[in-house]
Scaffold this motif. Structure first.
Motif, mmCIF file in Angstrom:
data_model
loop_
_atom_site.group_PDB
_atom_site.id
_atom_site.type_symbol
_atom_site.label_atom_id
_atom_site.label_comp_id
_atom_site.label_asym_id
_atom_site.label_seq_id
_atom_site.Cartn_x
_atom_site.Cartn_y
_atom_site.Cartn_z
ATOM 1 N N SER A 183 0.840 -1.199 0.000
ATOM 2 C CA SER A 183 0.000 0.000 0.000
ATOM 3 C C SER A 183 0.870 1.242 0.000
ATOM 4 O O SER A 183 2.071 1.195 0.280
ATOM 5 C CB SER A 183 -0.910 0.016 1.232
ATOM 6 O OG SER A 183 -0.134 0.171 2.416
ATOM 7 N N ASP A 184 0.252 2.381 -0.309
ATOM 8 C CA ASP A 184 0.981 3.654 -0.291
ATOM 9 C C ASP A 184 1.493 3.971 1.114
ATOM 10 O O ASP A 184 2.593 4.516 1.269
ATOM 11 C CB ASP A 184 0.069 4.784 -0.771
ATOM 12 C CG ASP A 184 -0.260 4.682 -2.255
ATOM 13 O OD1 ASP A 184 0.466 3.947 -2.969
ATOM 14 O OD2 ASP A 184 -1.231 5.324 -2.693
ATOM 15 N N ARG A 185 0.711 3.631 2.125
ATOM 16 C CA ARG A 185 1.129 3.925 3.496
ATOM 17 C C ARG A 185 2.393 3.141 3.862
ATOM 18 O O ARG A 185 3.321 3.680 4.472
ATOM 19 C CB ARG A 185 -0.005 3.608 4.473
ATOM 20 C CG ARG A 185 -1.134 4.623 4.480
ATOM 21 C CD ARG A 185 -2.178 4.267 5.530
ATOM 22 N NE ARG A 185 -3.154 5.320 5.723
ATOM 23 C CZ ARG A 185 -4.293 5.416 5.049
ATOM 24 N NH1 ARG A 185 -4.582 4.499 4.122
ATOM 25 N NH2 ARG A 185 -5.134 6.404 5.296
ATOM 26 N N GLU B 203 4.577 1.837 1.729
ATOM 27 C CA GLU B 203 5.694 2.301 0.900
ATOM 28 C C GLU B 203 6.303 3.569 1.485
ATOM 29 O O GLU B 203 7.528 3.728 1.508
ATOM 30 C CB GLU B 203 5.213 2.567 -0.525
ATOM 31 C CG GLU B 203 6.356 3.006 -1.447
ATOM 32 C CD GLU B 203 5.901 3.280 -2.865
ATOM 33 O OE1 GLU B 203 6.752 3.630 -3.697
ATOM 34 O OE2 GLU B 203 4.686 3.153 -3.138
ATOM 35 N N ARG B 204 5.463 4.441 2.013
ATOM 36 C CA ARG B 204 5.960 5.662 2.658
ATOM 37 C C ARG B 204 6.848 5.319 3.850
ATOM 38 O O ARG B 204 7.920 5.917 4.045
ATOM 39 C CB ARG B 204 4.766 6.517 3.094
ATOM 40 C CG ARG B 204 5.139 7.809 3.801
ATOM 41 C CD ARG B 204 3.890 8.625 4.060
ATOM 42 N NE ARG B 204 4.197 9.848 4.786
ATOM 43 C CZ ARG B 204 3.686 10.178 5.964
ATOM 44 N NH1 ARG B 204 2.810 9.365 6.560
ATOM 45 N NH2 ARG B 204 4.012 11.306 6.555
#
Length: 233
Positions: free
Chosen positions: A204-206, A208-209
């Motif tokens: 998810s983007d979270r 990956e951040r």
């Protein structure tokens, strides 16, 4: 008086103002067991050293060569007083029983935030330590990274059922974060790592951040079994 306990510590207990973690390299499973018993005997023969020491716990590493030490103190000053007046005689007695222990340094931390399911009755079968290092001291970055991890955990659509809790600690020097995570078993943690995605969590983007955070230098994961708990009694 010092007594043993099988109860795991609560890393989030509010009176714990200082959390100290250290690793000893002892060499093999036999020496792991011998060192744990030497620690127990050395401490049980002496009075509990200070009201400000809430508990002292030792864990055997799944690498079969190391021990993790975790102690909770009300503040660092109480630990420093213990280190000046009582630590050396205990270390010397342990070294007499198990010579050649390699001590890899002491990490000074303070508990910051935790994630746990309310009322979860499960007893951890494995402790997973995630040691995060950044490229320099930055307390704001420490907190922001942990906040981002917790946001990712709480937004995770497919949390692994074997996870029990995660307790995030910030190093006093501003360069590290330590996650003391409780799992049902080592296999549950291995299964979670083997799931789709890069590490624990979905792609998810979270997440990956979290994984590409500015200044993130390294992330080391180690698994342990709780071997010895010592508390005042």
């Amino acid at each position: 008086m010092t007594r043993r306990t099988d109860t795991h510590p609560d890393p989030a207990r509010p009176e714990g103002g200082a959390s100290l973690f250290s690793t000893w390299r002892v060499g093999n499973p036999l020496r792991q067991r011998q060192t744990v018993e030497a620690i127990a005997g050395t401490w049980e023969r002496r009075p509990w050293p200070a009201d400000g020491l809430l508990g002292y716990h030792v864990y055997t590493g799944h690498d079969t060569a190391s021990l993790l030490h975790y102690s909770q103190w009300t503040d660092e000053q109480t630990y420093e007083a213990f280190a000046r007046t009582q630590r050396l005689e205990r270390v010397d007695e342990i070294d007499t029983v198990v010579p050649g222990i390699e001590r890899l340094g002491l990490g000074r931390y303070r508990h910051y935030r935790s994630v746990a399911r309310d009322g979860d009755p499960r007893v951890p079968g494995c402790i997973v330590i995630v040691d995060i290092e950044f490229d320099g001291p930055d307390p704001d970055r420490q907190r922001a990274w942990v906040d981002a991890v917790i946001d990712a955990l709480e937004s995770e659509p497919n949390p692994h059922p074997g996870g029990i809790s995660a307790h995030f600690h910030l190093s006093a020097d501003g360069t590290r974060v330590l996650n003391y995570a409780e799992w049902e078993s080592a296999q549950a943690h291995l299964d979670a790592l083997a799931a789709p995605g890069d590490g624990i969590g979905s792609a998810s983007d979270r997440w990956e951040r979290v994984q590409t955070w500015r200044g993130l230098k390294s992330s080391v994961v180690s698994r342990y079994d709780h071997a010895l708990g010592l508390i005042p009694g």
